[in-house]
Design a protein around this motif. Structure first.
Motif, PDB file in Angstrom:
ATOM      1  N   MET A 367     -19.980  -4.795  22.739  1.00 46.49           N
ATOM      2  CA  MET A 367     -19.269  -4.033  21.718  1.00 46.49           C
ATOM      3  C   MET A 367     -19.554  -2.537  21.870  1.00 46.49           C
ATOM      4  SD  MET A 367     -20.155  -6.398  18.430  1.00 46.49           S
ATOM      5  CE  MET A 367     -20.206  -8.175  18.607  1.00 46.49           C
ATOM      6  N   GLN A 368     -20.763  -2.217  22.234  1.00 47.69           N
ATOM      7  CA  GLN A 368     -21.137  -0.824  22.475  1.00 47.69           C
ATOM      8  C   GLN A 368     -20.323  -0.250  23.640  1.00 47.69           C
ATOM      9  OE1 GLN A 368     -25.318  -0.228  23.574  1.00 47.69           O
ATOM     10  NE2 GLN A 368     -25.516   1.246  21.896  1.00 47.69           N
ATOM     11  N   LEU A 369     -20.146  -1.062  24.683  1.00 48.52           N
ATOM     12  CA  LEU A 369     -19.334  -0.637  25.827  1.00 48.52           C
ATOM     13  C   LEU A 369     -17.875  -0.436  25.421  1.00 48.52           C
ATOM     14  CD1 LEU A 369     -20.708  -2.999  28.643  1.00 48.52           C
ATOM     15  CD2 LEU A 369     -21.228  -0.574  28.309  1.00 48.52           C
ATOM     16  N   VAL A 370     -17.358  -1.330  24.567  1.00 51.80           N
ATOM     17  CA  VAL A 370     -15.977  -1.177  24.094  1.00 51.80           C
ATOM     18  C   VAL A 370     -15.829   0.135  23.331  1.00 51.80           C
ATOM     19  CG1 VAL A 370     -14.185  -2.115  22.594  1.00 51.80           C
ATOM     20  CG2 VAL A 370     -15.527  -3.656  24.022  1.00 51.80           C
ATOM     21  N   ASP A 371     -16.814   0.457  22.499  1.00 44.61           N
ATOM     22  CA  ASP A 371     -16.796   1.742  21.794  1.00 44.61           C
ATOM     23  C   ASP A 371     -16.633   2.906  22.772  1.00 44.61           C
ATOM     24  OD1 ASP A 371     -17.129   0.642  19.283  1.00 44.61           O
ATOM     25  OD2 ASP A 371     -19.262   1.096  19.142  1.00 44.61           O
ATOM     26  N   VAL A 372     -17.377   2.879  23.861  1.00 45.11           N
ATOM     27  CA  VAL A 372     -17.320   3.973  24.842  1.00 45.11           C
ATOM     28  C   VAL A 372     -15.933   4.052  25.463  1.00 45.11           C
ATOM     29  CG1 VAL A 372     -18.249   4.846  27.022  1.00 45.11           C
ATOM     30  CG2 VAL A 372     -19.787   3.853  25.330  1.00 45.11           C
ATOM     31  N   ALA A 385     -18.483   2.102  31.718  1.00 48.24           N
ATOM     32  CA  ALA A 385     -18.361   1.091  30.659  1.00 48.24           C
ATOM     33  C   ALA A 385     -17.261   0.097  30.980  1.00 48.24           C
ATOM     34  CB  ALA A 385     -18.099   1.769  29.321  1.00 48.24           C
ATOM     35  N   ASP A 386     -16.145   0.582  31.503  1.00 45.77           N
ATOM     36  CA  ASP A 386     -15.042  -0.305  31.894  1.00 45.77           C
ATOM     37  C   ASP A 386     -15.486  -1.292  32.964  1.00 45.77           C
ATOM     38  OD1 ASP A 386     -12.609  -0.122  30.507  1.00 45.77           O
ATOM     39  OD2 ASP A 386     -12.210   1.851  31.358  1.00 45.77           O
ATOM     40  N   ALA A 387     -16.243  -0.790  33.938  1.00 42.16           N
ATOM     41  CA  ALA A 387     -16.708  -1.644  35.032  1.00 42.16           C
ATOM     42  C   ALA A 387     -17.626  -2.746  34.516  1.00 42.16           C
ATOM     43  CB  ALA A 387     -17.421  -0.799  36.085  1.00 42.16           C
ATOM     44  N   LYS A 388     -18.533  -2.396  33.630  1.00 41.14           N
ATOM     45  CA  LYS A 388     -19.454  -3.391  33.086  1.00 41.14           C
ATOM     46  C   LYS A 388     -18.715  -4.410  32.217  1.00 41.14           C
ATOM     47  CE  LYS A 388     -23.523  -0.372  33.183  1.00 41.14           C
ATOM     48  NZ  LYS A 388     -24.520   0.383  32.383  1.00 41.14           N
ATOM     49  N   LEU A 389     -17.747  -3.932  31.442  1.00 47.41           N
ATOM     50  CA  LEU A 389     -16.967  -4.849  30.612  1.00 47.41           C
ATOM     51  C   LEU A 389     -16.140  -5.807  31.450  1.00 47.41           C
ATOM     52  CD1 LEU A 389     -15.604  -2.794  27.588  1.00 47.41           C
ATOM     53  CD2 LEU A 389     -16.984  -4.867  27.492  1.00 47.41           C
TER      54      LEU A 389
END
Length: 599
Positions: A367-372, A385-389
């Protein structure tokens, strides 16, 4: 579930202590999302989950939805609960102020979505589908479409759906037949039937906005010929209010194993008026905005069920007395000891706890990554963040829902025969949660997406990005004797993860079936290793709090104890997964179809 309590303390630990959401929010410009405000929101969300949703969960399952002449009636109390939800401003939390939102982060709304689902899975699906609908319109809709639909969706006056599946094509969307004919006024006339549409028809909102995949007349075959449309149940007049009824009708509702109070609909589009979202024949690209949000949301449903099952089983294990402890009486004044003293009951409870709390940490991280990705201004950070998601989304969807099957099964098992009885709520949790491994892409689909599309498709780059983060954390713990065994075990798994990936890729070069044969075991392996990373981080943080003199000694010690259980008894499951992956595809594909016959 009766007696459900929202896990406010654990949510605060994960978000504010482990992941430092406070600094995260400030960096993204959400200064108003202070710790005090978040605490207050958590408290109100907990009240709504515990006092409004949980009491109508069992009755909703018993009554179910009713369909008559295209009209769906939800169970007693559902419509009233939704009105309370809207009055409380819950639908508008994570949306911009210009469309009536409260301009709070996505992650904050998602954390409490877990609690609503745990309290009442069926009810939570109605507003849950609206979130993806809104994100799709915000990301890809025209200004006119956003002005027409967003404010009503954000307020909760209207709800949304996603309409993908047809009877002849489940996950193979390239086969869909629903067609869209262009009209002189710029709209489109949609004709076709969609099935398995959650919240496709109900009595809880004034209008329902369908996001629909369909084909234009000149569309190429396959997935390259799919377009996306917004199709309201009621057309919208110039004043922004609902007007005449559109040619959208519910043909029936499904009779299901679980989530019986959630209307799963057959929706007929009989020349319904719709509007193109995005470019022609690029519908799947736009739809991934919806699908990825929905996949994370489904993972949260699995997490919710794991936690609810643990809560129920723990209460029962403390109260139920059966047999004596083998190490001496623990309840000398009673005829037997509480079953929580027995090792096998503890095995089940600790498995539930390890999955619920470990999976919560992984979900909060995502969820933190989605925020970014939604609010960040640094291009490099957003790309990372996109890559990790991209890597973690199929893991969240599949691992959190597969482990929920085990957790809810243990919920029944701890109760013994009583777990099979409706009054205790455990069997409903198991029934309701069973769907989570199937919709929004089955576990097999997620596994192929992870191993084939994300990892092999990126030549291992996406995996490398995440492994780099975990490896750096392990390196930071060098010299910390207390956690060296767990740190070394995790580091060893990172090396193995990369080696297994290379081995599968090499085998797949000569036999593509090797990817499909290994994929589900690979995903589960990835899930166990990923959650091990978060358990290690939680143990380290817990020890820091103890060293700082925290008075919550039992809470923090439980984190460290559960980390030991996870590494000793759950992470070690990767041994059998490795063996299965290394066995190759011949033991699967060597049988001819005729050999399967039993006649």
């Amino acid at each position: 579930m009766e007696g459900y309590k929202a896990p406010q303390r654990d949510a605060m630990f994960v978000t504010h202590e482990l992941l430092d959401y406070q600094s995260h929010y400030q960096k993204l410009g959400f200064d108003e999302a202070s710790e005090d405000l978040v605490t207050a929101i958590f408290a109100e969300a907990a009240k709504f989950a515990e006092n409004t949703l949980a009491p109508i969960n069992a009755s909703g399952d018993e009554e179910g939805c009713k369909w008559e002449d295209g009209v769906v009636t939800t169970p007693k109390g559902f419509k009233e609960a939704y009105a309370t939800y809207v009055e409380g401003g819950w639908p508008s939390m994570a949306h911009p102020e210009e469309v009536g939102g409260q301009n709070l982060p996505y992650s904050l709304a998602s954390i409490i979505a877990e609690w609503f689902s745990a309290a009442n899975h069926s009810w939570a699906m109605y507003p849950g589908l609206s979130q993806g609908c809104m994100e799709t319109l915000k990301a890809h809709g025209t200004e006119e479409q956003q002005n027409t639909f967003l404010a009503k969706l954000v307020s909760g006056e209207w709800t949304g759906t996603m309409c993908l599946t047809e009877s002849h094509c489940g996950s193979d969307l390239g086969m869909l037949k629903c067609r869209a004919e262009p009209q002189e006024d710029g709209s489109y006339s949609l004709t076709g039937t969609k099935i398995f549409i959650s919240a496709g028809e109900h009595d809880m909102s004034e209008n329902i906005v369908h996001i629909v995949l369909a084909r234009l007349p000149d569309a190429p075959e396959g997935t390259k010929g799919i377009s996306l449309f917004v199709v309201p149940k009621f057309n919208v007049g110039p004043d922004g209010e609902k007007a005449d009824r559109n040619a959208v009708h519910c043909g029936s509702i499904e009779h299901k194993m679980g989530i019986k109070a959630s209307a799963t609909c057959v929706i007929n589009f009989d020349g319904a008026k719709g509007f193109l979202i995005g470019e022609p024949n690029r519908g799947l690209n736009c739809m991934f905005t919806f699908m990825n949000t929905a996949r994370i949301g489904t993972g949260l449903e699995g997490l919710a069920a794991s936690d609810a099952a643990f809560q129920g089983a723990l209460r029962y294990a403390k109260d139920r007395i059966q047999f004596r402890s083998l190490t001496g009486r623990k309840n000398p004044d009673g005829p037997a000891d509480p079953i929580i003293v027995h090792p096998d009951v503890r095995r089940m409870l600790l498995t539930q706890k390890a999955f619920a709390e470990g999976n919560r940490a992984l979900a909060a991280y995502c969820m933190q990554l989605v925020d970014v990705t939604l609010y960040g201004t640094d291009a490099a950070e957003k790309q990372l963040a996109d890559a990790k998601l991209a890597l973690l989304t199929p893991i969240v969807k599949a691992f959190l829902t597969e482990t929920a099957q085990e957790s809810t099964s243990y919920g029944m098992q701890v109760y013994g025969g009583h777990g099979f009885i409706k009054e205790w709520g455990m069997e409903q949790l198991a029934r309701d949660t069973r769907i989570c491994t199937m919709y929004e892409g089955t576990t097999g689909i997620q596994a192929i997406d992870l191993l084939g599309r994300k990892i092999m498709g990126s030549n291992g780059e996406l995996l490398g990005v995440f492994i780099k983060e975990v490896a750096e954390y392990c390196a930071s713990l060098r010299g910390n004797a207390q956690f060296s065994a767990w740190t070394n075990a995790l580091a060893s798994h990172l090396d193995e993860w990369q080696q297994i990936t290379m081995d599968i890729g090499k085998a797949a070069a000569s036999n593509p079936d090797e990817i499909g044969a290994a994929s589900v075991d690979y995903l589960m392996y990835s899930g166990y290793v990923t959650v091990a990373y978060f358990w290690l981080k939680m143990a380290v943080k817990a020890q820091e709090q103890l060293d700082a003199g925290s008075t919550e000694v039992d809470y923090y010690k439980s984190k460290i104890q559960t980390t030991g259980f996870y590494f000793d008894r759950l992470l070690t499951r990767t041994r059998s997964l490795v063996s299965a992956m290394q066995s190759g595809s011949d033991n699967l594909m060597g049988m001819t179809e005729a050999m399967f016959a039993q006649e």
